[in-house]
Design an enzyme around this catalytic site. Structure first.
Site, PDB file in Angstrom:
ATOM      1  N   ASN A 101       0.855  -1.210  -0.415  1.00 58.61           N
ATOM      2  CA  ASN A 101       0.189  -0.184  -0.233  1.00 58.61           C
ATOM      3  C   ASN A 101       0.713   1.359   0.005  1.00 58.61           C
ATOM      4  O   ASN A 101       0.680   1.932   0.871  1.00 58.61           O
ATOM      5  CB  ASN A 101      -1.195  -0.247   1.638  1.00 58.61           C
ATOM      6  CG  ASN A 101      -0.123   0.177   2.092  1.00 58.61           C
ATOM      7  OD1 ASN A 101       0.755  -0.220   2.640  1.00 58.61           O
ATOM      8  ND2 ASN A 101      -0.777   0.553   4.317  1.00 58.61           N
ATOM      9  N   HIS A 245      -2.601 -10.321  11.245  1.00 57.84           N
ATOM     10  CA  HIS A 245      -2.639  -9.510  12.276  1.00 57.84           C
ATOM     11  C   HIS A 245      -4.353 -10.206  12.956  1.00 57.84           C
ATOM     12  O   HIS A 245      -4.981  -9.422  13.058  1.00 57.84           O
ATOM     13  CB  HIS A 245      -2.305  -8.549  12.603  1.00 57.84           C
ATOM     14  CG  HIS A 245      -3.119  -7.487  11.068  1.00 57.84           C
ATOM     15  ND1 HIS A 245      -4.280  -7.426  10.343  1.00 57.84           N
ATOM     16  CD2 HIS A 245      -1.918  -5.793  10.300  1.00 57.84           C
ATOM     17  CE1 HIS A 245      -4.280  -6.600  10.385  1.00 57.84           C
ATOM     18  NE2 HIS A 245      -2.634  -6.173   8.894  1.00 57.84           N
ATOM     19  N   ASN A 291      -5.844  -0.694  13.282  1.00 57.36           N
ATOM     20  CA  ASN A 291      -6.964  -2.073  12.536  1.00 57.36           C
ATOM     21  C   ASN A 291      -6.136  -3.106  12.204  1.00 57.36           C
ATOM     22  O   ASN A 291      -4.846  -3.392  11.279  1.00 57.36           O
ATOM     23  CB  ASN A 291      -6.661  -1.082  11.962  1.00 57.36           C
ATOM     24  CG  ASN A 291      -8.064  -1.225  10.490  1.00 57.36           C
ATOM     25  OD1 ASN A 291      -8.487  -2.658  11.484  1.00 57.36           O
ATOM     26  ND2 ASN A 291      -8.142  -1.199   9.356  1.00 57.36           N
ATOM     27  N   ASP A 318       3.194  -5.724  11.545  1.00 58.64           N
ATOM     28  CA  ASP A 318       2.641  -3.685  11.345  1.00 58.64           C
ATOM     29  C   ASP A 318       3.043  -2.561  10.822  1.00 58.64           C
ATOM     30  O   ASP A 318       2.453  -2.064  11.284  1.00 58.64           O
ATOM     31  CB  ASP A 318       0.891  -4.458  11.685  1.00 58.64           C
ATOM     32  CG  ASP A 318      -0.463  -3.595  10.870  1.00 58.64           C
ATOM     33  OD1 ASP A 318       0.669  -3.331   9.505  1.00 58.64           O
ATOM     34  OD2 ASP A 318      -0.888  -3.468  11.653  1.00 58.64           O
TER      35      ASP A 318
END
Ligand SMILES: [Zn+2]
Length: 438
Positions: A101, A245, A291, A318
């Site tokens: 991303n 996650h 998140n 993450d």
């Protein structure tokens, strides 16, 4: 040719179940030999080896983090491949998988190759995960074969999960054909619009919209159903689903059942999900906004149980850097994510080894051997002869105080800043090069 002898340390190598004093000989970028204390000294001397004294230290395979955001290309103010890998080396990591991303999204061999170019000055080995769909828009899968040829080791749309059943079905088949995992951030984003923390009493009291447990478990259950259909009815290669996650007991239970049914489903847990609960959001602390969100105590405990009983395959951070001004907004506007690559080993030692008596051999499996295996990183996650000389030396007994401002990372959005933690990384060696020394 360069030779290094690491002597006097306590060597831990999960694949061979080695957990005792051993010396280690490295030549160039490879591991040559393991030997009883003192046994390799003569050979090392003849080769003029550099000698590293590891007395009192654990010598283990370099840690592997399969979920990291390096923000390049496009958001170099948050992190660069150079700064992120330098922080990772400080945390004991020798390899990481970076998420797609970026801006532009890594959905083409050009972007993958750009990330892997020596001009990015990576301190440790970087393995890009490419986008599962074009632009991570969820409609059309990318060209898995050419992306893999360019260096991609898996496919994921990360924060924009693949929601359409038909597209996920295609992605699982294409990834299986390419021999890599299809990686999913499990979240039904249709029902989490505007949500910024875990759903429940606390969210209600704070006046914040919550993300339900079912937003995560629903996608995990759907993905497992697709894997089951392809595994039992399919003619092609067996699909491998990797769930990123996991944060809820309900999703973890679905994964436990899938494993019992013999499906190739793996998953990771992030340190913040086994360390913290949504209590950390009190005071609208944006360093607790991530998140999937921090959940209830029941969910947190379920993540620990899953790591102890083997349902959770590995630990991944993450690591999601954001600039100070981006996190210094009101809670609902602030971006999701915290940094994590500097504290992952220490938090894991604190919670799993100290509090739950997990042997370090098992912890090193979760942080190095298993993640390398999941992503197919051959010659990593082990200290076997001929493996890459990726090694971490750390002191599990002494403590340090994490000062986020001193991290090589460009960001400092972490709820663990200022904490005194066990486990001090003394040296990180990546393919025979010392990339960090304290
Ligand atoms: Zn992520």
């Amino acid at each position: 040719m360069k030779t290094i002898l690491i002597k006097g340390g306590h060597l831990i190598d999960p694949p061979s179940r080695t957990d005792r004093p051993r010396d280690l000989l490295i030549r160039d970028n490879r591991i040559v030999e393991l030997g009883d204390p003192g046994k390799l000294s003569a050979a090392a001397k003849k080769e003029g080896a550099e000698v590293i004294d590891a007395s009192g230290l654990i010598v283990a395979p370099g840690l592997v983090d399969i979920h990291v955001h390096l923000r390049e290309p496009g958001q170099g103010h948050k992190e660069t491949i150079e700064s992120g890998t330098k922080a990772a080396a400080m945390g004991g990591f020798t390899a990481l998988c970076c998420m797609p991303n970026t801006s532009p999204v890594n959905d083409s061999p050009e972007v993958t190759r750009w990330m892997l170019s020596p001009e990015r000055k990576a301190h440790i080995r970087v393995f890009p995960v490419a986008a599962a769909t074009r632009g991570s828009m969820g409609d059309t899968i990318t060209e898995y074969g050419s992306l893999k040829a360019a260096g991609a080791v898996g496919f994921s749309d990360d924060g924009k999960p693949v929601l359409q059943d038909a597209v996920m079905h295609q992605a699982l088949i294409a990834a299986a054909r390419a021999g890599v995992p299809m990686i999913q951030h499990a979240e039904n984003t249709k029902i989490t619009v505007g949500a910024s923390m875990n759903a429940g009493a606390r969210a209600f009291r704070l006046g914040l919209r919550g993300m339900s447990i079912e937003a995560e478990s629903g996608i995990v259950e759907r993905d497992i159903r697709l894997v089951r259909e392809l595994t039992t009815g399919g003619k092609g290669p067996r699909p491998h689903l990797h769930v990123q996650h996991v944060s809820t007991a309900k999703a973890m239970e679905a994964i436990r059942q899938a494993k019992r049914a013999g499906l190739h489903v793996t998953c990771e847990v992030a340190p913040h999900h086994f360390m913290l609960t949504d209590e950390a959001v009190e005071g609208y602390n944006t360093h607790a906004k991530m998140n999937p969100p921090l959940r209830s105590e029941e969910d947190r405990a379920a993540m620990v149980t899953a790591l102890l009983d083997g349902t959770a395959d590995c630990i991944a951070t993450d690591h999601a850097p954001h600039a100070v001004h981006e996190k210094e907004q009101e809670f609902e506007k602030a971006p999701n994510g915290i940094t994590g690559i500097e504290t992952s080993l220490s938090l894991s030692i604190k919670m799993l080894h100290h509090q739950h008596r997990m042997p370090l051999l098992r912890l090193m499996h979760l942080m190095s051997t298993a993640p390398a295996h999941i992503m197919g990183l051959r010659g990593r996650g082990t200290l076997a002869p001929e493996a890459f000389a990726d090694v971490v030396l750390f002191d599990p007994k002494s403590t340090w105080t994490f000062d986020a401002r001193k991290s090589p990372s460009k960001s400092r959005n972490t709820p663990f800043d200022g904490q005194t933690l066990p486990g001090v990384v003394k040296m990180t060696i990546s393919e025979g090069r010392v990339v960090y020394k304290s």
